[in-house]
Motif scaffolding. Structure first.
Motif, PDB file in Angstrom:
ATOM      1  N   ASP A 155      95.566 103.519 -50.093  1.00 13.96           N
ATOM      2  CA  ASP A 155      95.387 105.167 -50.042  1.00 13.96           C
ATOM      3  C   ASP A 155      97.069 105.662 -50.048  1.00 13.96           C
ATOM      4  OD1 ASP A 155      96.038 105.027 -47.436  1.00 13.96           O
ATOM      5  OD2 ASP A 155      94.096 106.067 -47.004  1.00 13.96           O
ATOM      6  N   GLY A 156      98.077 104.799 -49.864  1.00 13.98           N
ATOM      7  CA  GLY A 156      99.317 105.099 -49.377  1.00 13.98           C
ATOM      8  C   GLY A 156      99.758 105.310 -48.053  1.00 13.98           C
ATOM      9  N   THR A 157      98.983 105.356 -47.162  1.00 10.92           N
ATOM     10  CA  THR A 157      99.318 105.409 -45.822  1.00 10.92           C
ATOM     11  C   THR A 157      99.623 104.386 -44.987  1.00 10.92           C
ATOM     12  OG1 THR A 157      96.860 104.974 -44.979  1.00 10.92           O
ATOM     13  CG2 THR A 157      97.642 107.387 -45.463  1.00 10.92           C
ATOM     14  N   LEU A 158     100.399 104.270 -44.292  1.00 11.97           N
ATOM     15  CA  LEU A 158     101.014 103.124 -43.636  1.00 11.97           C
ATOM     16  C   LEU A 158     100.222 102.486 -42.438  1.00 11.97           C
ATOM     17  CD1 LEU A 158     104.683 104.067 -43.084  1.00 11.97           C
ATOM     18  CD2 LEU A 158     103.895 102.362 -44.721  1.00 11.97           C
ATOM     19  N   ARG A 159     100.015 101.290 -42.301  1.00 10.35           N
ATOM     20  CA  ARG A 159      99.285 100.670 -41.380  1.00 10.35           C
ATOM     21  C   ARG A 159     100.100 100.666 -40.133  1.00 10.35           C
ATOM     22  NH1 ARG A 159      95.103  97.436 -42.870  1.00 10.35           N
ATOM     23  NH2 ARG A 159      94.816  97.457 -44.966  1.00 10.35           N
ATOM     24  N   THR A 160      99.613 100.399 -38.967  1.00 14.86           N
ATOM     25  CA  THR A 160     100.530 100.087 -37.727  1.00 14.86           C
ATOM     26  C   THR A 160     101.510  99.283 -37.757  1.00 14.86           C
ATOM     27  OG1 THR A 160      98.358 100.644 -36.626  1.00 14.86           O
ATOM     28  CG2 THR A 160     100.213  99.774 -35.193  1.00 14.86           C
ATOM     29  N   PRO A 161     102.720  99.751 -37.361  1.00 19.15           N
ATOM     30  CA  PRO A 161     103.932  98.697 -37.605  1.00 19.15           C
ATOM     31  C   PRO A 161     103.660  97.521 -36.512  1.00 19.15           C
ATOM     32  CG  PRO A 161     104.563 101.009 -37.237  1.00 19.15           C
ATOM     33  CD  PRO A 161     103.106 100.992 -37.088  1.00 19.15           C
ATOM     34  N   ARG A 162     104.322  96.480 -37.137  1.00 15.48           N
ATOM     35  CA  ARG A 162     104.333  95.212 -36.153  1.00 15.48           C
ATOM     36  C   ARG A 162     105.621  94.876 -36.276  1.00 15.48           C
ATOM     37  NH1 ARG A 162      99.699  96.382 -34.193  1.00 15.48           N
ATOM     38  NH2 ARG A 162      97.862  95.868 -35.441  1.00 15.48           N
ATOM     39  N   ILE A 163     105.889  93.988 -34.950  1.00 15.26           N
ATOM     40  CA  ILE A 163     107.272  93.519 -34.932  1.00 15.26           C
ATOM     41  C   ILE A 163     107.305  92.096 -35.283  1.00 15.26           C
ATOM     42  CG2 ILE A 163     108.765  92.682 -33.053  1.00 15.26           C
ATOM     43  CD1 ILE A 163     107.971  95.188 -31.572  1.00 15.26           C
ATOM     44  N   VAL A 164     108.338  91.754 -36.154  1.00  9.85           N
ATOM     45  CA  VAL A 164     108.614  90.600 -36.960  1.00  9.85           C
ATOM     46  C   VAL A 164     110.191  90.063 -36.650  1.00  9.85           C
ATOM     47  CG1 VAL A 164     106.598  90.658 -38.374  1.00  9.85           C
ATOM     48  CG2 VAL A 164     108.738  91.058 -39.244  1.00  9.85           C
ATOM     49  N   TRP A 165     110.063  88.872 -36.723  1.00  4.85           N
ATOM     50  CA  TRP A 165     111.594  88.236 -37.057  1.00  4.85           C
ATOM     51  C   TRP A 165     111.919  88.206 -38.424  1.00  4.85           C
ATOM     52  CZ3 TRP A 165     111.936  83.554 -33.170  1.00  4.85           C
ATOM     53  CH2 TRP A 165     111.949  84.026 -31.873  1.00  4.85           C
ATOM     54  N   HIS A 166     113.184  88.298 -38.638  1.00  2.00           N
ATOM     55  CA  HIS A 166     113.832  88.513 -39.907  1.00  2.00           C
ATOM     56  C   HIS A 166     115.015  87.813 -40.276  1.00  2.00           C
ATOM     57  CE1 HIS A 166     115.424  91.795 -37.814  1.00  2.00           C
ATOM     58  NE2 HIS A 166     116.391  91.735 -38.632  1.00  2.00           N
ATOM     59  N   ILE A 216     116.343  79.597 -45.263  1.00  2.00           N
ATOM     60  CA  ILE A 216     115.696  80.462 -44.603  1.00  2.00           C
ATOM     61  C   ILE A 216     115.555  80.142 -43.207  1.00  2.00           C
ATOM     62  CG2 ILE A 216     113.640  81.954 -44.248  1.00  2.00           C
ATOM     63  CD1 ILE A 216     113.789  82.421 -47.193  1.00  2.00           C
ATOM     64  N   ASP A 217     114.833  78.614 -43.319  1.00  2.00           N
ATOM     65  CA  ASP A 217     114.671  77.773 -41.891  1.00  2.00           C
ATOM     66  C   ASP A 217     115.949  77.930 -41.448  1.00  2.00           C
ATOM     67  OD1 ASP A 217     112.032  77.564 -42.622  1.00  2.00           O
ATOM     68  OD2 ASP A 217     112.305  75.292 -43.123  1.00  2.00           O
ATOM     69  N   ARG A 218     116.982  77.481 -41.978  1.00  2.00           N
ATOM     70  CA  ARG A 218     118.472  77.116 -41.034  1.00  2.00           C
ATOM     71  C   ARG A 218     118.674  78.472 -40.499  1.00  2.00           C
ATOM     72  NH1 ARG A 218     119.348  73.958 -45.824  1.00  2.00           N
ATOM     73  NH2 ARG A 218     120.397  75.673 -46.870  1.00  2.00           N
ATOM     74  N   ALA A 219     118.361  79.717 -41.299  1.00  2.00           N
ATOM     75  CA  ALA A 219     119.012  80.892 -40.707  1.00  2.00           C
ATOM     76  C   ALA A 219     118.225  81.304 -39.503  1.00  2.00           C
ATOM     77  CB  ALA A 219     118.713  81.988 -41.837  1.00  2.00           C
ATOM     78  N   TYR A 220     116.926  80.821 -39.563  1.00  2.00           N
ATOM     79  CA  TYR A 220     115.815  81.324 -38.363  1.00  2.00           C
ATOM     80  C   TYR A 220     116.332  80.620 -37.177  1.00  2.00           C
ATOM     81  CZ  TYR A 220     112.149  84.450 -40.211  1.00  2.00           C
ATOM     82  OH  TYR A 220     111.478  85.394 -41.007  1.00  2.00           O
ATOM     83  N   HIS A 221     116.691  79.344 -37.421  1.00  2.00           N
ATOM     84  CA  HIS A 221     117.353  78.538 -36.235  1.00  2.00           C
ATOM     85  C   HIS A 221     118.831  79.063 -35.608  1.00  2.00           C
ATOM     86  CE1 HIS A 221     114.362  75.170 -35.778  1.00  2.00           C
ATOM     87  NE2 HIS A 221     114.444  75.282 -37.130  1.00  2.00           N
ATOM     88  N   ALA A 222     119.656  79.653 -36.794  1.00  2.00           N
ATOM     89  CA  ALA A 222     120.833  80.143 -36.325  1.00  2.00           C
ATOM     90  C   ALA A 222     120.696  81.492 -35.677  1.00  2.00           C
ATOM     91  CB  ALA A 222     121.627  80.286 -37.664  1.00  2.00           C
ATOM     92  N   LYS A 223     120.054  82.152 -36.199  1.00  2.00           N
ATOM     93  CA  LYS A 223     119.657  83.690 -35.504  1.00  2.00           C
ATOM     94  C   LYS A 223     118.848  83.430 -34.149  1.00  2.00           C
ATOM     95  CE  LYS A 223     118.563  88.373 -36.696  1.00  2.00           C
ATOM     96  NZ  LYS A 223     118.248  89.035 -37.785  1.00  2.00           N
ATOM     97  N   TYR A 224     117.832  82.728 -33.911  1.00  2.00           N
ATOM     98  CA  TYR A 224     116.950  82.694 -32.869  1.00  2.00           C
ATOM     99  C   TYR A 224     117.059  81.509 -32.384  1.00  2.00           C
ATOM    100  CZ  TYR A 224     115.334  86.840 -35.265  1.00  2.00           C
ATOM    101  OH  TYR A 224     115.086  88.247 -35.964  1.00  2.00           O
ATOM    102  N   GLY A 225     117.681  80.450 -32.382  1.00  2.00           N
ATOM    103  CA  GLY A 225     117.575  79.201 -31.730  1.00  2.00           C
ATOM    104  C   GLY A 225     116.643  78.157 -31.996  1.00  2.00           C
ATOM    105  N   GLY A 226     116.364  77.392 -31.037  1.00  2.00           N
ATOM    106  CA  GLY A 226     115.283  76.364 -31.296  1.00  2.00           C
ATOM    107  C   GLY A 226     114.069  76.225 -30.689  1.00  2.00           C
TER     108      GLY A 226
END
Length: 121
Positions: free
Chosen positions: A26-37, A89-99
């Protein structure tokens, strides 16, 4: 396909967390969720750490549109499944957020199966 303004993309990338909310039919927004990017080759990517069971991911699958908020940038967006850059993308997640275990989860096969490219509308 619309491109991100480089300054906006840099601000989003610099933030550690992103709020994502899918549009309902219907165009309304769901509740926001926090994600890694992450940003790879000037494109913004998200994954669901819970794979296809993630509530926000299921919502995105229904409409393909929503809103993100990170780094002081709030934008209406489209979500497109994109598995063409999974290794980078896997490498970028490791570089940004660690291991740690959270990064192991976001780079798991279940999460990788939910890779979405996010583009401004």
């Amino acid at each position: 396909m619309t491109s991100w303004n480089p300054a906006d993309l840099a601000a989003i990338d610099a933030d550690g967390e992103l709020h994502v909310a899918a549009h309902r039919p219907d165009g309304t927004l769901r509740t926001p969720r926090i994600v890694w990017h992450v940003v790879v080759d000037d494109a913004l990517y998200l994954r669901s750490v819970r794979g296809t069971d993630g509530a926000w991911y299921r919502g995105v699958q229904r409409t393909g549109t929503g809103e993100i908020d990170a780094g002081g940038v709030r934008s209406e967006v489209t979500f497109t499944r994109d598995d063409a850059h999974d290794d980078a993308i896997d490498r970028a997640y490791h570089a940004k957020y660690g291991g740690g275990s959270a990064v192991q989860a976001i780079t798991s096969p279940a999460a990788t199966a939910t890779t979405l490219r996010v583009e401004p509308r």
